[in-house]
Design an enzyme around this catalytic site. Structure first.
Site, PDB file in Angstrom:
ATOM      1  N   ASN A   8      32.519  37.926   4.537  1.00 47.81           N
ATOM      2  CA  ASN A   8      33.352  38.790   3.919  1.00 47.81           C
ATOM      3  C   ASN A   8      34.839  38.300   4.072  1.00 47.81           C
ATOM      4  OD1 ASN A   8      34.817  40.679   2.697  1.00 47.81           O
ATOM      5  ND2 ASN A   8      34.390  42.368   4.337  1.00 47.81           N
ATOM      6  N   TRP A   9      35.485  37.444   3.152  1.00 54.36           N
ATOM      7  CA  TRP A   9      36.815  36.627   3.193  1.00 54.36           C
ATOM      8  C   TRP A   9      37.757  37.893   3.185  1.00 54.36           C
ATOM      9  CZ3 TRP A   9      36.778  31.640   0.110  1.00 54.36           C
ATOM     10  CH2 TRP A   9      35.812  30.754   0.684  1.00 54.36           C
ATOM     11  N   LYS A  10      37.400  39.303   2.497  1.00 53.02           N
ATOM     12  CA  LYS A  10      38.542  40.161   2.352  1.00 53.02           C
ATOM     13  C   LYS A  10      39.528  39.528   1.277  1.00 53.02           C
ATOM     14  CE  LYS A  10      37.243  42.377   6.667  1.00 53.02           C
ATOM     15  NZ  LYS A  10      37.591  43.202   7.919  1.00 53.02           N
ATOM     16  N   HIS A  93      32.537  49.497   1.889  1.00 54.28           N
ATOM     17  CA  HIS A  93      33.247  48.865   3.272  1.00 54.28           C
ATOM     18  C   HIS A  93      34.301  49.761   3.570  1.00 54.28           C
ATOM     19  CE1 HIS A  93      35.466  46.248   5.703  1.00 54.28           C
ATOM     20  NE2 HIS A  93      34.437  45.624   5.914  1.00 54.28           N
ATOM     21  N   GLU A  95      37.226  49.552   4.533  1.00 50.51           N
ATOM     22  CA  GLU A  95      38.529  49.236   4.053  1.00 50.51           C
ATOM     23  C   GLU A  95      38.658  49.780   2.442  1.00 50.51           C
ATOM     24  OE1 GLU A  95      38.700  45.267   5.305  1.00 50.51           O
ATOM     25  OE2 GLU A  95      38.709  45.726   7.119  1.00 50.51           O
ATOM     26  N   GLU A 166      28.631  49.032  10.404  1.00 47.54           N
ATOM     27  CA  GLU A 166      30.187  48.369  11.027  1.00 47.54           C
ATOM     28  C   GLU A 166      30.763  49.374  11.405  1.00 47.54           C
ATOM     29  OE1 GLU A 166      31.095  44.552   8.953  1.00 47.54           O
ATOM     30  OE2 GLU A 166      31.941  46.348   7.563  1.00 47.54           O
ATOM     31  N   GLY A 172      37.697  43.814  13.171  1.00 46.44           N
ATOM     32  CA  GLY A 172      38.966  43.462  13.399  1.00 46.44           C
ATOM     33  C   GLY A 172      39.594  43.550  14.490  1.00 46.44           C
ATOM     34  N   SER A 214      33.749  42.447  14.676  1.00 48.83           N
ATOM     35  CA  SER A 214      34.255  41.497  15.576  1.00 48.83           C
ATOM     36  C   SER A 214      33.079  40.523  15.983  1.00 48.83           C
ATOM     37  CB  SER A 214      34.861  42.294  16.693  1.00 48.83           C
ATOM     38  OG  SER A 214      35.982  42.838  16.194  1.00 48.83           O
ATOM     39  N   GLY A 235      33.721  39.083   9.283  1.00 47.00           N
ATOM     40  CA  GLY A 235      34.995  39.029   8.773  1.00 47.00           C
ATOM     41  C   GLY A 235      35.816  37.987   9.135  1.00 47.00           C
ATOM     42  N   GLY A 236      36.834  38.123  10.038  1.00 49.33           N
ATOM     43  CA  GLY A 236      37.642  37.182  10.599  1.00 49.33           C
ATOM     44  C   GLY A 236      36.967  35.822  10.804  1.00 49.33           C
TER      45      GLY A 236
END
Ligand code: PGA
Length: 254
Positions: A8-10, A93, A95, A166, A172, A214, A235-236
């Site tokens: 997930n590149w966000k 998600h 976010e 999640e 993150g 994470s 993600g990150g």
């Protein structure tokens, strides 16, 4: 089932050039990938450019609208995503929930994605506060119940559904949920999902459950091999080509 690893590149990166570079570096290394399925979910605006660079990496989107077309300024429909070569779409998600997305909206998005023959990855998770108060299971059960309303035992719909656990406090933060703890949640979710997938018959397909929050190359395999998840939502670590490739390799060769 092969582990499913979803990147997930966000809202990253900021230029098409960087997006292509990141995609290409991962693609090169995934040429002989056999033991896992890798999905990359870039921002909408890069989807059509990346489609043409497709390899054995699958394409996904980070959200979708619930209508197919019409007067809905700024929205992207599941049919448009399907037409661009997407197979997957992340829905709900945390976010997006933080920006006001409700369970009712998420439920409509899931149904629309499934009708367009996309595979929705439904994200659920508790906040740190809810966890402290011992409400994790209650929160997850409610999210599943509301987000999957009217979908129970509907084989046509459920065969493409994917769930991602999640925990919000792990996203993150560099503070992942310990695999032992995550396993307890996994077993609970399996129990809750049993009536939904009753239509698959005993011993047949399971609705895949991914872990996200994470994840990195050091802890990735523990979620699959110790906690029994069917894959990861990353993600990150998916924005660093080397780290992501390392993670996929470790998971695939285990
Ligand atoms: P993270 O994000 O890997 O950076 O924690 C996961 C996610 O939000 O999907």
């Amino acid at each position: 089932m092969k582990p499913l690893i979803v990147a997930n590149w966000k809202c990253n990166p900021t230029t098409l050039q960087e997006a292509k570079r990141l995609f290409n570096s991962v693609k090169e290394e995934m040429r002989n990938l056999k033991n896992s399925e890798v999905v990359i979910c870039p921002p909408f605006v890069y989807l059509s450019n990346i489609q043409y660079l497709k390899s054995n990496i699958k394409l996904g989107a980070q959200d979708c609208f619930w209508e197919g077309k019409g007067a809905f300024t700024g929205e992207i429909s599941p049919l448009m995503l399907k037409n661009l070569g997407c197979e997957y779409v992340i829905v709900g998600h945390s976010e997006r929930r933080k920006l006001g997305e409700t369970d009712e909206m998420i439920n409509k998005k899931i149904k629309a994605a499934l009708s367009a023959k996309l595979k929705p990855i439904l994200c659920i998770g508790e906040t740190g506060e809810e966890r402290k108060q011992g409400k994790t299971f209650k929160v997850l059960k409610n999210q599943l119940k509301n987000d999957l309303k009217y979908l129970i035992s509907n084989i046509y719909y459920l065969k493409s559904l994917i769930i991602a656990y999640e925990p919000l406090w792990a996203i993150g933060t560099g503070n992942p949920c310990e695999p032992k703890e995550a396993k307890k949640v996994y077993l609970f979710l399996r129990k809750i999902l049993a009536p939904y997938q009753a239509c698959f018959g005993a011993g047949l397909k399971k609705i895949p459950i991914l872990y996200g929050g994470s994840v990195n190359s050091e802890n990735a395999t523990s979620y699959i091999h110790e906690a029994n998840f069917q894959g990861l939502l990353v993600g990150g670590a998916s924005l660093k080509a080397e780290e992501f490739i390392k993670m996929v390799r470790i998971v695939s060769n285990y």
